[in-house]
Design an enzyme around this catalytic site. Structure first.
Site, short mmCIF file in Angstrom:
data_model
loop_
_atom_site.label_atom_id
_atom_site.label_comp_id
_atom_site.label_asym_id
_atom_site.label_seq_id
_atom_site.Cartn_x
_atom_site.Cartn_y
_atom_site.Cartn_z
N LEU A 56 -19.00 62.77 11.50
CA LEU A 56 -19.86 61.84 12.22
C LEU A 56 -21.31 62.18 11.93
CD1 LEU A 56 -18.18 61.60 15.76
CD2 LEU A 56 -18.00 59.96 13.88
N ASP A 57 -22.19 61.17 11.98
CA ASP A 57 -23.61 61.39 11.80
C ASP A 57 -24.15 62.25 12.94
OD1 ASP A 57 -23.39 59.69 9.65
OD2 ASP A 57 -24.10 57.94 10.76
N ILE A 58 -25.33 62.81 12.73
CA ILE A 58 -25.92 63.70 13.72
C ILE A 58 -26.15 63.00 15.06
CG2 ILE A 58 -28.29 63.23 12.92
CD1 ILE A 58 -28.92 66.20 13.57
N THR A 76 -24.39 60.37 16.19
CA THR A 76 -23.16 59.73 16.68
C THR A 76 -22.39 60.72 17.54
OG1 THR A 76 -23.04 58.35 14.70
CG2 THR A 76 -21.03 58.57 16.00
N HIS A 86 -21.94 56.02 6.34
CA HIS A 86 -22.64 55.26 7.38
C HIS A 86 -22.06 53.85 7.53
CE1 HIS A 86 -26.59 57.84 7.07
NE2 HIS A 86 -25.56 58.49 7.60
#
Length: 232
Positions: A104-106, A108, A187
């Site tokens: 997961l993105d930072i 999220t 993304h």
């Protein structure tokens, strides 16, 4: 860890030491295998062997599986020089060969799966297995029926040749939806919303395949997966 395994690698991994220090301990006769002192670095360890290092038995714990409720601000990496990682939130022994099954993105939040079982994580993350990943999405602009239809039919992402696979997209409120996708492009959710003229302002993953984020886990907490959850 695969067996048979070199003794110095086994000691290094389970005692969480550099290989050089593991070899020094073996040379000092600080290691025994099945009650016999062993001084050969390349001695082959089998899974059932009893290995004692400086008076303590080392046990390979086998394949392990965890779910974590990821907070914002943590990166999905084993090590990062700039940010805390999700591994900083785990207090478990012998984590050197663990990895994240679906990053997961930072910014999220939500469900992150962590394991040392490469075959299992491949079944989770490989697009060919088409395991659904479900997100709660908050958007900058109101959602339109046209945008939802586009998401369900597949959208053209920037710098991609093919449309995304059809998604399950259900509006929850004017600025939020539940979105399920079977791919894992870079993304992807943010790019999908951008492709329909909107922008993600908050993103939270609540489910991967049959594994649902435990509602009892507070942000930053984790637990082991159940046998039923592991059987994806």
């Amino acid at each position: 860890m695969k067996f048979p395994c070199r003794l110095d690698k086994f000691i290094s991994h389970l005692a969480e030491l550099p290989r050089s220090k593991a070899r020094a301990a073996i040379k000092r006769q600080d290691v025994s295998v099945n009650d016999e002192t062993v001084t050969a670095f390349d001695f082959q360890i089998k899974a059932q062997d009893s290995v004692v290092f400086q008076g303590e038995q080392l046990a390979f714990l086998g394949k392990r599986y965890f779910m974590l409720h990821k907070p914002a601000g943590y990166v999905c990496a084993n090590v990062d020089e700039l940010h805390p990682t999700v591994f900083d939130l785990l207090d478990e022994p012998n984590m050197a060969d663990f990895h994240i099954a679906g990053r997961l993105d930072i910014d999220t939040t939500g469900l992150v799966l962590i394991t040392n079982d490469g075959d299992w994580s491949h079944r989770i993350t490989s697009p060919k297995h088409q395991k659904l990943k479900t997100y709660l999405v908050e958007t900058l602009e109101p959602l339109t029926s046209q945008a939802l239809t586009q998401l369900r039919e597949g959208v053209q992402l920037h710098n991609e040749k093919e449309l995304t696979r059809p998604a399950i997209a259900d509006a929850l409120e004017s600025y939020s939806l539940r979105l399920s996708i079977s791919e894992g492009k870079y993304h992807q959710v943010k790019r999908m919303l951008a492709a329909v003229g909107n922008k993600v302002v908050e993103l939270h993953r609540e489910q991967v395949a049959n594994i649902v984020l435990d509602e009892n886990l507070q942000s930053g907490e984790y637990r082991a997966l159940t046998d039923a959850e592991i059987k994806i």
